[in-house]
Design a protein around this motif. Structure first.
Motif, short mmCIF file in Angstrom:
data_model
loop_
_atom_site.label_atom_id
_atom_site.label_comp_id
_atom_site.label_asym_id
_atom_site.label_seq_id
_atom_site.Cartn_x
_atom_site.Cartn_y
_atom_site.Cartn_z
N TYR A 1 0.82 -1.20 0.03
CA TYR A 1 -0.20 0.01 -0.14
C TYR A 1 0.73 1.24 0.16
CZ TYR A 1 -2.97 3.74 1.68
OH TYR A 1 -3.68 4.77 1.79
N ALA A 2 0.64 2.14 -0.94
CA ALA A 2 1.47 3.44 -0.89
C ALA A 2 0.41 4.70 -0.64
CB ALA A 2 2.08 3.54 -2.28
N TYR A 3 0.69 5.33 0.15
CA TYR A 3 0.18 6.72 0.39
C TYR A 3 1.00 7.89 0.03
CZ TYR A 3 -1.60 10.49 3.55
OH TYR A 3 -2.37 11.64 3.82
N CYS A 4 0.36 8.60 -0.85
CA CYS A 4 1.06 9.67 -1.53
C CYS A 4 0.39 10.93 -1.65
CB CYS A 4 1.27 9.33 -3.00
SG CYS A 4 2.70 7.98 -3.07
N SER A 5 0.48 11.90 -0.61
CA SER A 5 -0.31 12.98 -0.28
C SER A 5 0.65 13.85 0.61
CB SER A 5 -1.47 12.78 0.16
OG SER A 5 -2.32 13.91 0.21
N ASP A 6 0.87 15.16 0.55
CA ASP A 6 0.62 15.87 -0.69
C ASP A 6 1.66 15.96 -1.73
OD1 ASP A 6 -1.53 16.56 0.78
OD2 ASP A 6 -1.18 18.58 1.07
N THR A 7 1.41 15.98 -3.30
CA THR A 7 2.39 16.02 -4.02
C THR A 7 1.98 16.60 -5.45
OG1 THR A 7 4.17 14.82 -5.18
CG2 THR A 7 2.10 13.58 -4.75
N ALA A 8 2.87 17.33 -6.23
CA ALA A 8 2.65 17.56 -7.46
C ALA A 8 2.81 16.15 -8.16
CB ALA A 8 3.53 18.65 -8.06
N PHE A 9 2.48 16.14 -9.51
CA PHE A 9 2.81 15.16 -10.50
C PHE A 9 4.21 14.91 -10.23
CE2 PHE A 9 3.72 13.26 -14.55
CZ PHE A 9 3.07 11.98 -14.18
N HIS A 10 4.69 13.92 -9.80
CA HIS A 10 6.24 13.47 -9.67
C HIS A 10 6.53 12.13 -10.16
CE1 HIS A 10 9.84 14.07 -7.52
NE2 HIS A 10 9.70 13.22 -6.51
N PRO A 11 7.18 12.22 -11.40
CA PRO A 11 7.57 10.85 -12.09
C PRO A 11 8.33 9.92 -11.45
CG PRO A 11 7.53 12.82 -13.78
CD PRO A 11 7.16 13.29 -12.38
N PRO A 12 9.43 10.40 -10.79
CA PRO A 12 10.45 9.73 -9.80
C PRO A 12 9.63 8.67 -9.18
CG PRO A 12 11.27 11.95 -9.98
CD PRO A 12 9.98 12.01 -10.44
N LEU A 13 8.58 9.11 -8.45
CA LEU A 13 7.81 8.34 -7.49
C LEU A 13 7.40 7.12 -8.24
CD1 LEU A 13 6.27 8.24 -4.78
CD2 LEU A 13 4.39 9.44 -6.02
N ALA A 14 7.22 7.02 -9.43
CA ALA A 14 6.55 5.99 -10.09
C ALA A 14 7.53 4.68 -9.71
CB ALA A 14 6.69 5.85 -11.57
N GLU A 15 8.74 4.68 -10.05
CA GLU A 15 9.79 3.76 -9.76
C GLU A 15 9.64 3.03 -8.39
OE1 GLU A 15 11.29 1.36 -11.32
OE2 GLU A 15 10.81 2.81 -12.65
N LEU A 16 9.27 4.03 -7.29
CA LEU A 16 9.37 3.49 -5.89
C LEU A 16 8.05 2.69 -5.47
CD1 LEU A 16 10.83 6.71 -4.07
CD2 LEU A 16 12.04 4.64 -4.83
N ILE A 17 7.02 3.00 -6.39
CA ILE A 17 5.73 2.58 -5.94
C ILE A 17 5.56 1.47 -7.16
CG2 ILE A 17 4.90 4.58 -4.61
CD1 ILE A 17 3.16 5.25 -6.90
N ARG A 18 6.09 1.14 -8.05
CA ARG A 18 5.76 0.11 -9.25
C ARG A 18 5.09 -1.07 -8.75
NH1 ARG A 18 6.54 0.79 -13.97
NH2 ARG A 18 8.14 2.26 -13.63
N GLY A 19 3.93 -1.44 -9.21
CA GLY A 19 3.08 -2.59 -9.04
C GLY A 19 2.27 -2.86 -7.67
N VAL A 20 2.30 -1.59 -6.89
CA VAL A 20 1.75 -1.93 -5.61
C VAL A 20 0.11 -2.09 -5.65
CG1 VAL A 20 3.10 -0.02 -4.49
CG2 VAL A 20 0.94 0.78 -5.43
N ASP A 21 -0.42 -2.90 -4.71
CA ASP A 21 -1.73 -3.28 -4.88
C ASP A 21 -2.68 -2.23 -4.67
OD1 ASP A 21 -1.44 -6.30 -4.91
OD2 ASP A 21 0.04 -5.70 -3.42
#
Ligand SMILES: [Zn+2]
Ligand SMILES: [Zn+2]
Length: 304
Positions: free
Chosen positions: A208-228
């Motif tokens: 589970y990934a909780y992402c708030s608050d944030t602007a659209f932030h492409p580097p985040l994708a790698e860290l949360i890849r495939g989360v449920d």
């Protein structure tokens, strides 16, 4: 399967209203209870939705904006009034220690329990908590001040022993731990049974990934890849992209784009601006990018 679920205590941006609260979530991960963010009104939401707040072991604060932290002192004090004895761990951005300690000092308050505060490095992902069954990592986000999200990750479970095999082959109980750990078994007739024929594989670990608050932030994708399950803020509709950029927030469309980019399984959007009467348009916009999207509803519990 052990429970892994998140209950929304509040999902407004900026302001509480008479019927809804700012950011806060109660997380049950295998009967270990955590709180993620603690906006104003959290204590009321806790009672309204009857979550086991007094058994919380860990509190994770994303950043020091009021809509994520203004409920915290009240909650810490209430734990004290309830004579809590168990240690409480608090994770947050740099400055959270001072934020808590200054208020404690000015109120001349003393807690009945140990409070352990850990300040995160909001620039890089760190392992914050490591238990026998799960881990929590920080997720650097792009906001107006130091801010991180959190990744909750189950550890792989042991395979399950097949009951039919235990009976059929008369496997002694003392041998079961070794078989579960990958071993085989030789039966009375000398036939060897490999591990795969004795056990069923464990369910895949959930995330589970909780992402708030944030602007659209492409580097985040790698860290949360495939989360449920990804909870991603969606403060505005895309027509207000300018506002989103200026304030370090995302639009619903961008939340959907992040879910797509990170190939997550499900997206839950939240942190809605109170300018919107309901979440229909925000949900549709996110779904136009990523179909498996739901809009967070206060009081509702979502399985990971
Ligand atoms: Zn916020
Ligand atoms: Zn903020």
């Amino acid at each position: 399967m052990m429970r892994f679920e998140v209950s929304i205590l509040g999902c407004n941006a900026a302001l509480p209203t008479y019927k809804s609260f700012t950011s806060s979530q109660f997380l049950n991960i295998r009967e270990h209870y955590c709180l993620i963010d603690c906006g104003e009104g959290c204590q009321i939401a806790v009672q309204r939705y009857q979550v086991k707040a007094f058994q919380i072991k860990d509190i994770f604060i994303s950043h020091l904006h009021g809509d994520h932290v203004l409920g915290l002192m009240g909650l810490l004090m209430s734990f004290g009034l309830n004579q809590r004895k168990k240690k409480l761990r608090l994770y947050g951005p740099k400055g959270i220690r001072e934020w808590v300690e200054v208020q404690m000092r000015l109120m001349n308050a003393h807690l009945s329990y140990p409070l352990e505060i850990r300040e995160c490095d909001s620039e890089q992902s760190e392992l914050l908590l490591d238990t026998p069954s799960f881990q929590v990592f920080s997720l650097p986000l792009a906001h107006r001040l130091a801010c991180q999200g959190f990744l909750f990750k189950e550890k792989p479970a042991h395979p399950n022993m097949r009951k039919d095999r235990i009976l059929e082959l008369d496997i002694p109980f003392r041998q079961i731990p070794a078989i579960k750990a990958g071993g085989g078994f030789t039966d009375a007739e000398g036939k060897f049974w490999p591990h795969e024929e004795l056990c069923t594989p464990p369910p895949p670990p959930r995330t589970y990934a909780y992402c708030s608050d944030t602007a659209f932030h492409p580097p985040l994708a790698e860290l949360i890849r495939g989360v449920d399950l990804l909870y991603h803020e969606a403060t505005f509709l895309h027509e207000l992209l300018k506002n989103a950029k200026k304030t370090g927030h995302s639009t619903a469309k961008q939340a959907g784009e992040m879910a797509k980019l990170a190939q997550v399984k499900k997206l839950l959007i939240g942190h809605f601006s109170t300018r919107y009467q309901d979440t229909k348009a925000l949900l549709e916009e996110a779904q136009s990018e990523f179909a498996q999207t739901a809009a967070a509803e206060e009081g509702k519990t979502y399985s990971v």
